[in-house]
Scaffold this active site. Structure first.
Site, PDB file in Angstrom:
ATOM      1  N   HIS A  99      -9.453   3.100   0.897  1.00  0.00           N
ATOM      2  CA  HIS A  99      -9.011   2.455   2.135  1.00  0.00           C
ATOM      3  C   HIS A  99      -8.269   3.428   3.043  1.00  0.00           C
ATOM      4  CE1 HIS A  99      -9.225  -1.739   0.018  1.00  0.00           C
ATOM      5  NE2 HIS A  99     -10.402  -1.268   0.359  1.00  0.00           N
ATOM      6  N   CYS A 113     -15.135  14.444  17.948  1.00  0.00           N
ATOM      7  CA  CYS A 113     -14.087  15.343  17.440  1.00  0.00           C
ATOM      8  C   CYS A 113     -13.799  14.932  15.999  1.00  0.00           C
ATOM      9  CB  CYS A 113     -12.813  15.241  18.277  1.00  0.00           C
ATOM     10  SG  CYS A 113     -11.461  16.270  17.645  1.00  0.00           S
ATOM     11  N   ARG A 155       5.346   1.476   8.468  1.00  0.00           N
ATOM     12  CA  ARG A 155       4.759   1.490   7.118  1.00  0.00           C
ATOM     13  C   ARG A 155       4.847   2.884   6.479  1.00  0.00           C
ATOM     14  NH1 ARG A 155      -0.712  -1.563   6.422  1.00  0.00           N
ATOM     15  NH2 ARG A 155      -0.126  -1.108   4.275  1.00  0.00           N
ATOM     16  N   SER A 188      -6.987  -7.096  -9.639  1.00  0.00           N
ATOM     17  CA  SER A 188      -7.852  -7.937 -10.465  1.00  0.00           C
ATOM     18  C   SER A 188      -9.201  -7.253 -10.659  1.00  0.00           C
ATOM     19  CB  SER A 188      -8.050  -9.295  -9.796  1.00  0.00           C
ATOM     20  OG  SER A 188      -8.686  -9.114  -8.548  1.00  0.00           O
ATOM     21  N   CYS A 194      -8.372  18.499  20.551  1.00  0.00           N
ATOM     22  CA  CYS A 194      -8.956  18.066  21.827  1.00  0.00           C
ATOM     23  C   CYS A 194      -7.963  17.335  22.725  1.00  0.00           C
ATOM     24  CB  CYS A 194     -10.179  17.178  21.574  1.00  0.00           C
ATOM     25  SG  CYS A 194      -9.766  15.504  21.037  1.00  0.00           S
ATOM     26  N   THR A 213      -0.068  -7.908 -13.765  1.00  0.00           N
ATOM     27  CA  THR A 213       0.793  -9.048 -14.080  1.00  0.00           C
ATOM     28  C   THR A 213      -0.042 -10.306 -14.280  1.00  0.00           C
ATOM     29  OG1 THR A 213       1.105  -9.282 -11.701  1.00  0.00           O
ATOM     30  CG2 THR A 213       2.886  -8.232 -12.920  1.00  0.00           C
ATOM     31  N   GLN A 261      -7.033   1.704  -4.030  1.00  0.00           N
ATOM     32  CA  GLN A 261      -7.151   0.853  -2.853  1.00  0.00           C
ATOM     33  C   GLN A 261      -5.883   0.956  -2.012  1.00  0.00           C
ATOM     34  OE1 GLN A 261      -7.710  -2.687  -5.322  1.00  0.00           O
ATOM     35  NE2 GLN A 261      -9.864  -2.767  -4.754  1.00  0.00           N
TER      36      GLN A 261
HETATM   37 ZN   LIG Z   1      -9.669  15.519  18.697  1.00  0.00          ZN
END
Ligand SMILES: [Zn+2]
Length: 307
Positions: free
Chosen positions: A126, A139, A74, A244, A203, A269, A106
């Site tokens: 998001h 952490c 992605r 929407s 870490c 649209t 979003q």
């Molecule tokens: Zn860490």
């Protein structure tokens, strides 16, 4: 352009010119214009996995290598896409000196940042494919806007797909433009050891994609920052772009702005006829590709700043 649309556009632009505080609420429809799949409906599969099954804390706990390959794909797809005129118009609006403006998105694809929206004027509710967060409890390491691709050598090359003819569908090329209509075959998912995945420099524990997964809450800190902006003074105008605006928390923002007398303009649209026809008081609807309608609508303000 029809007479009615012309009239709506003139009314909208008149209000825009007098607006001092503006919020944009951005959804998947805007990035669809940049060619990014929304992972809904028929496109909800990745290598025959349902993406909803991969976007969960449980999936990451069980097989972080599998989930990282999905997110590596992605990230790669999002980097291959370019911010469109709609993203650029909003980025320019955030540079208009006479206007206080923030964008709530979003989308997790990083296109608003890459369009030039300043980080402090952008709220990615998001999360982002390009944020990395440490999984270790306690952490707090976060790496924002990390566009390295692939993140580790082992994650390289996992994004290749093949269509039915056996033709290679590489994310590096544009040879396949209607890939959504074929059932692709894929390079198999690799078995990756945790040591081959992105690790926390603070870490040493595993890093995870900085997106909000199914079953996780939105960041309270972020929601508070957005509330702060909305409560600081009346919002004159809310731009609802490529969505929407009917899903939490977006619907709440639209309602609050309208309740306090602000106006709403929807660029999508899919908009109800009654909105497009101007039958809903205080709401304009501009039906069509937001990447085309939005720059045109915002022109009176964004023409003041250089692209
Ligand atoms: Zn860490």
């Amino acid at each position: 352009m029809s007479t009615r649309l012309n009239k709506s556009m003139m009314e909208f632009q008149d209000h825009l010119r007098h607006s001092k505080r503006i919020v944009a609420l951005v959804g998947a429809g805007l990035s669809a214009s940049s060619g990014l799949p929304t992972f809904r409906g028929s496109q909800g599969l990745w290598k025959n996995f349902n993406m909803i099954d991969l976007a969960t804390p449980d999936a990451f706990y069980i097989d972080p290598g599998l989930v990282w390959q999905f997110y590596s794909y992605r990230r790669h797809a999002a980097l291959k896409a370019h911010p469109n005129s709609g993203h650029l118009a909003l980025a320019r609006l955030s540079q208009v000196p006479s206007v206080e403006f923030v964008t709530i998105t979003q989308n997790v694809d990083g296109l608003s940042i890459r369009a030039g929206t300043p980080r402090h004027k952008l709220h990615e509710i998001h999360g982002s494919l390009f944020d990395l967060r440490c999984t270790s409890f306690g952490c707090n390491y976060v790496d924002h806007d990390n566009f390295v691709d692939p993140l580790t050598p082992a994650l390289g090359g996992t994004e290749e797909e093949f269509d039915r003819s056996g033709r290679k569908r590489s994310m590096h090329g544009d040879e396949d433009t209607d890939g959504a209509s074929v059932s692709p075959e894929f390079t198999p998912v690799k078995q990756l050891d945790d040591s081959e995945l992105p690790r926390c420099p603070a870490c040493g524990d595993l890093l995870r994609p900085g997106v909000v997964w199914f079953g996780e809450s939105l960041s309270l800190q972020l929601l508070n920052r957005i509330d702060g902006f909305i409560e600081q003074g009346p919002i004159d105008l809310m731009l609802v772009v490529g969505t929407s605006g009917t899903v939490y928390p977006a619907n709440g923002y639209v309602d609050r702005v309208r309740y306090k007398g602000g106006k709403v303009a929807i660029f999508n649209t899919d908009i109800e006829d009654s909105v497009v026809d101007g039958q809903q008081e205080g709401v304009w609807g501009f039906r069509g590709d937001a990447a085309e309608t939005l720059p045109q609508a915002l022109d009176p303000l964004i023409s003041q700043v250089c692209p």
